[in-house]
Design an enzyme around this catalytic site. Sequence first.
Site, PDB file in Angstrom:
ATOM      1  N   ASP A  31      74.827  40.095  49.087  1.00  0.00           N
ATOM      2  CA  ASP A  31      75.736  40.560  50.015  1.00  0.00           C
ATOM      3  C   ASP A  31      75.288  42.082  50.491  1.00  0.00           C
ATOM      4  O   ASP A  31      75.047  42.998  49.492  1.00  0.00           O
ATOM      5  CB  ASP A  31      77.319  40.540  49.675  1.00  0.00           C
ATOM      6  CG  ASP A  31      78.340  40.816  50.651  1.00  0.00           C
ATOM      7  OD1 ASP A  31      78.221  41.925  51.241  1.00  0.00           O
ATOM      8  OD2 ASP A  31      78.910  39.847  51.006  1.00  0.00           O
ATOM      9  N   GLN A  95      87.505  36.309  56.865  1.00  0.00           N
ATOM     10  CA  GLN A  95      86.212  35.637  57.267  1.00  0.00           C
ATOM     11  C   GLN A  95      85.682  36.293  58.193  1.00  0.00           C
ATOM     12  O   GLN A  95      86.092  36.591  59.348  1.00  0.00           O
ATOM     13  CB  GLN A  95      86.364  34.246  57.498  1.00  0.00           C
ATOM     14  CG  GLN A  95      85.062  33.310  57.916  1.00  0.00           C
ATOM     15  CD  GLN A  95      85.259  31.962  58.085  1.00  0.00           C
ATOM     16  OE1 GLN A  95      86.359  31.479  58.173  1.00  0.00           O
ATOM     17  NE2 GLN A  95      83.988  31.376  58.342  1.00  0.00           N
ATOM     18  N   SER A  96      84.369  36.957  58.014  1.00  0.00           N
ATOM     19  CA  SER A  96      83.666  37.708  58.915  1.00  0.00           C
ATOM     20  C   SER A  96      82.633  36.961  59.712  1.00  0.00           C
ATOM     21  O   SER A  96      82.169  37.419  60.950  1.00  0.00           O
ATOM     22  CB  SER A  96      83.453  39.111  58.689  1.00  0.00           C
ATOM     23  OG  SER A  96      82.278  38.890  57.574  1.00  0.00           O
ATOM     24  N   VAL A  97      81.979  36.076  59.237  1.00  0.00           N
ATOM     25  CA  VAL A  97      80.969  35.417  59.652  1.00  0.00           C
ATOM     26  C   VAL A  97      81.284  33.973  59.674  1.00  0.00           C
ATOM     27  O   VAL A  97      81.720  33.178  58.793  1.00  0.00           O
ATOM     28  CB  VAL A  97      79.480  35.373  58.901  1.00  0.00           C
ATOM     29  CG1 VAL A  97      78.489  34.472  59.487  1.00  0.00           C
ATOM     30  CG2 VAL A  97      79.206  36.876  58.973  1.00  0.00           C
ATOM     31  N   HIS A 101      80.410  30.031  53.716  1.00  0.00           N
ATOM     32  CA  HIS A 101      79.205  30.639  52.577  1.00  0.00           C
ATOM     33  C   HIS A 101      80.480  30.681  51.460  1.00  0.00           C
ATOM     34  O   HIS A 101      81.732  31.357  51.773  1.00  0.00           O
ATOM     35  CB  HIS A 101      78.901  31.923  52.930  1.00  0.00           C
ATOM     36  CG  HIS A 101      79.738  33.029  53.635  1.00  0.00           C
ATOM     37  ND1 HIS A 101      80.279  32.706  54.999  1.00  0.00           N
ATOM     38  CD2 HIS A 101      80.262  34.175  53.201  1.00  0.00           C
ATOM     39  CE1 HIS A 101      81.125  33.767  55.231  1.00  0.00           C
ATOM     40  NE2 HIS A 101      80.853  34.691  54.179  1.00  0.00           N
ATOM     41  N   HIS A 103      81.189  33.009  48.109  1.00  0.00           N
ATOM     42  CA  HIS A 103      80.925  34.250  47.560  1.00  0.00           C
ATOM     43  C   HIS A 103      80.893  33.889  46.088  1.00  0.00           C
ATOM     44  O   HIS A 103      81.598  33.341  45.454  1.00  0.00           O
ATOM     45  CB  HIS A 103      82.233  35.251  47.892  1.00  0.00           C
ATOM     46  CG  HIS A 103      82.260  35.779  49.217  1.00  0.00           C
ATOM     47  ND1 HIS A 103      81.557  36.892  49.584  1.00  0.00           N
ATOM     48  CD2 HIS A 103      82.654  35.125  50.368  1.00  0.00           C
ATOM     49  CE1 HIS A 103      81.888  36.948  50.766  1.00  0.00           C
ATOM     50  NE2 HIS A 103      82.386  35.828  51.241  1.00  0.00           N
TER      51      HIS A 103
END
Length: 115
Positions: A31, A95-97, A101, A103
């Site tokens: 990240d 959630q930014s993308v 995904h 983590h």
Amino acid sequence: MAEKTLFQRIMDGELPGDIVYEDEQCVVLRDINPQAPVHLLIIPRKPIPSLNEVTEEDAPLIGHLFVVARQMAEREGIARTGYRTVFNTGPDAQQSVYHLHLHLLGGRKFTWPPG
């Protein structure tokens, strides 16, 4: 055709990324804004926007992401002390993308509840 996500662009070599593992189903990268000493993102190659769009057909892929998370925890030396896996889903969960995904966070003691 939909615009490629940030993660698709990294997987395609269009943008740099610190890729630490890849196979035919997923890519793992560090990240860029780590929240723990170990903060990896396990990203399926299939562009699923979020957990809300996962289907029964995706079950083997989602299981694979967790197997890879365990392998990465061992590789990073955090398997014995503990780690956290997180899917952020939607804006309230940060959630930014919008490319699913997982983590993998570890290397420090966490508190509960999170967030």
